[in-house]
Every structure is written in C-alpha cells, then in structure tokens.
Design an enzyme around this catalytic site. Sequence first.
Site, PDB file in Angstrom:
ATOM      1  N   LYS A  94      -2.044  -1.596  -3.886  1.00  0.00           N
ATOM      2  CA  LYS A  94      -2.920  -0.428  -3.871  1.00  0.00           C
ATOM      3  C   LYS A  94      -2.112   0.858  -3.924  1.00  0.00           C
ATOM      4  CE  LYS A  94      -5.859   2.014  -0.674  1.00  0.00           C
ATOM      5  NZ  LYS A  94      -6.305   2.137   0.690  1.00  0.00           N
ATOM      6  N   LYS A 104       0.854  -1.182   0.000  1.00  0.00           N
ATOM      7  CA  LYS A 104       0.000   0.000   0.000  1.00  0.00           C
ATOM      8  C   LYS A 104       0.889   1.232   0.000  1.00  0.00           C
ATOM      9  CE  LYS A 104      -3.553   2.441   2.596  1.00  0.00           C
ATOM     10  NZ  LYS A 104      -4.512   2.391   3.713  1.00  0.00           N
TER      11      LYS A 104
HETATM   12  C1  PBG Z   1      -7.554   3.276   5.429  1.00  0.00           C
HETATM   13  C2  PBG Z   1      -7.782   3.252   3.952  1.00  0.00           C
HETATM   14  C3  PBG Z   1      -7.596   4.260   2.994  1.00  0.00           C
HETATM   15  C4  PBG Z   1      -8.076   3.765   1.777  1.00  0.00           C
HETATM   16  C5  PBG Z   1      -8.518   2.472   2.019  1.00  0.00           C
HETATM   17  N1  PBG Z   1      -8.295   2.164   3.358  1.00  0.00           N
HETATM   18  C6  PBG Z   1      -7.106   5.645   3.135  1.00  0.00           C
HETATM   19  C7  PBG Z   1      -5.708   5.953   3.467  1.00  0.00           C
HETATM   20  O1  PBG Z   1      -4.857   5.085   3.638  1.00  0.00           O
HETATM   21  O2  PBG Z   1      -5.470   7.138   3.610  1.00  0.00           O
HETATM   22  C8  PBG Z   1      -8.133   4.505   0.468  1.00  0.00           C
HETATM   23  C9  PBG Z   1      -9.090   3.983  -0.550  1.00  0.00           C
HETATM   24  C10 PBG Z   1      -9.426   4.893  -1.663  1.00  0.00           C
HETATM   25  O3  PBG Z   1      -8.796   5.937  -1.891  1.00  0.00           O
HETATM   26  O4  PBG Z   1     -10.385   4.566  -2.384  1.00  0.00           O
HETATM   27  N2  PBG Z   1      -6.240   3.415   5.829  1.00  0.00           N
END
Ligand code: PBG
Length: 327
Positions: A249, A196
């Site tokens: 992601k 991520k």
């Molecule tokens: C929680 C999380 C996030 C997203 C999914 N889970 C936000 C982040 O990490 O700031 C983002 C998903 C999206 O942008 O559609 N941590």
Amino acid sequence: MSTYPNRRMRRKRNNAAIRKITRETSLSVNDFIYPIFVTYGKRVQDNIEAMPGINRVSIDNLKKEVDQICDLGIQAIILFGIPEVKDSVGSNSYNPNGIIQLAIKEIRKTRPDILIITDVCMCEYTDHGHCGITENGSVNNDKTLDILAKISTSHVEAGSDIVAPSAMMDGQVSAIRSSLDQNGYVDSLIMAYSAKYASGFYGPFREAAMSAPSYGDRQSYQLDKANIREAMEEIRLDVEEGADIIMVKPALSYLDVISAARNGFSLPIASYNVSGEYSMIKAAAQNGWIDEKRIALEILTSIKRAGADMIITYYAKEAAKWLSKTN
Ligand code: PBG
C-alpha cells in the site's frame, strides 16, 4: 525461424475473441474489497469532499449501503470507524460498544456471509492522530502491541472475519495472532498491511477519517518511499509471524513492490488503491480531461497484472457496474 515474417505478433490482436482468449490478466468483481467509513450520529450520509461518491455513513444507514454493495456482487468490505470521542490511548478502538464493533454486529444481522475485514489501527481513535501509544512525542512500539491485540480480538468477537493491522508496529502480527488464538479464534484471518509506505496519497482518507497526526508525521513507522528491500523484509517478518494475507500500500506508485512480493512470497497479496489515487482520477474526470471508466479499469488491471490477488478500492462499486456490462 522465429522472427518476421513467420512470427507476427499482431495475429493475436486482430479481433475481440482472439484478444479475449489470449488475455493474460483478468479483472472481476471477485477481486474487489470496498472500504466503508462508519461514523457516529444518526441518519448520516455525508460525502467526503475530495472523494466524490464516497460517504461517511452512520450505523442506521449501513444496511442500505451494504445491500447496495451486495447487489453489485461485491463480496468483501473493509471497515474504518470514526468515533465520537478520541483520547490519548484510543480507548474507543477496543470498546465492545465502539463504532466498529456495533457496525459489525449491525451488518451481521442481515449479512451472515459478506466477508468483513476490519482495519486495526489507533489513529482514528487517538486525539493526537498517531497510530500508537505516544510517549514524549514518539510512538512506543511495545505498549501499542497490547492495544492492537485487544482491538483485533474485539473485532473478531463482534463478527469480523479478517483483521487488518495497519499501524506498522514491529511484532503486531504475532501479538494479534497470539491474542486471537488465546481467545479461541484460531480460524480468524490476519491481512497484514506489511509494506505500507509513508505516502502523500493518504491525504483524502485522513480528511475522511479525521485521523491526520496533530504533530509530526508517520515516517518513524511507515516505510520510506525509496525502499523496496526493506519492504520485502517487512513482508517476510509478517509471513513468519503468521499473516494469512499480505498487503502492499499504496498501489500505483508501488507496482514494482507488488511484483517483487509476488515473486518472493506465495501467500495471497492484497493491494490498497488508496484515497489519493481515487481522488486524482475523479478530479481529472470531472474536468473532462480523461476517460474515467477507461482509466480506472486500466489502473485496476495493472494492479492485478503486477501480481495482486485482491484490490481494496473506492472504485469497487463503479468498476463492478462497468465490468457487468463489458467483457
Ligand atoms: C490507518 C489507515 C490509513 C489508511 C488506511 N488505514 C491512513 C494512514 O495510515 O494515514 C489510508 C487509506 C487511504 O488513503 O485510502 N492507519
């Protein structure tokens, strides 16, 4: 011998039937996971400004939402919660009567079979918006692990099938796996947000979930956009710690990461086609600058082609409709 004129690549492109039967990648409604933002309050169904068509819904409106999803043939959802009260340790994230725990139970009343995935993180529940317990302005990894384990167990207790830790803390998968096992949930799955990245593409989500950090950013826990070897190491560790499904992601700017993960690991790979990727297509389409259906399906296909087995996408509903009409 195997060059022109014996070899004519165009032979396989001459009509729809030959193109279909030689197609390498398929996209179907079975590939999709639809994200739902569940919020506190009653009779809420408000559109998220930067994400046309995507709403925050309150628990009393969930049945309607889930019925629509199931009618379209979508079999999996991922839930995000927006609690009424946030505090410094995100205590509502593991409250048995918290927003997600109640939402899961509500869905399970009428839908025993839909696959419920729940995002496991603290940023929506903390008043500072960081994904963990903070101390002197930085996130304490090991103190956060206990909370992530508690959140996961509470989700599974409420009826979640798969927990998806997205906090990017070291050791989060093994902490969650041992907590689930100790509580007897040996068959509950972990979908690890392994690779991520710290990405600008999460902007609209943070507006939707009201989870933007109030100071600083997430670069001390999420991956640097320039790195791919580090992503492979993150995935390797999550596999070792017991992940059942791994995730890359965002999707679009990281297709090479999906592809490398596909070549390096045999577990199923999910990819998250995130909020900013959705907003960009929507905005261009609303201006009449692009053909929305064509581009959305092209992007979703590219994520599959890169090696993803499943895609979390805000386009799931629309794509399900489009795919039921075209082939
Ligand atoms: C929680 C999380 C996030 C997203 C999914 N889970 C936000 C982040 O990490 O700031 C983002 C998903 C999206 O942008 O559609 N941590």
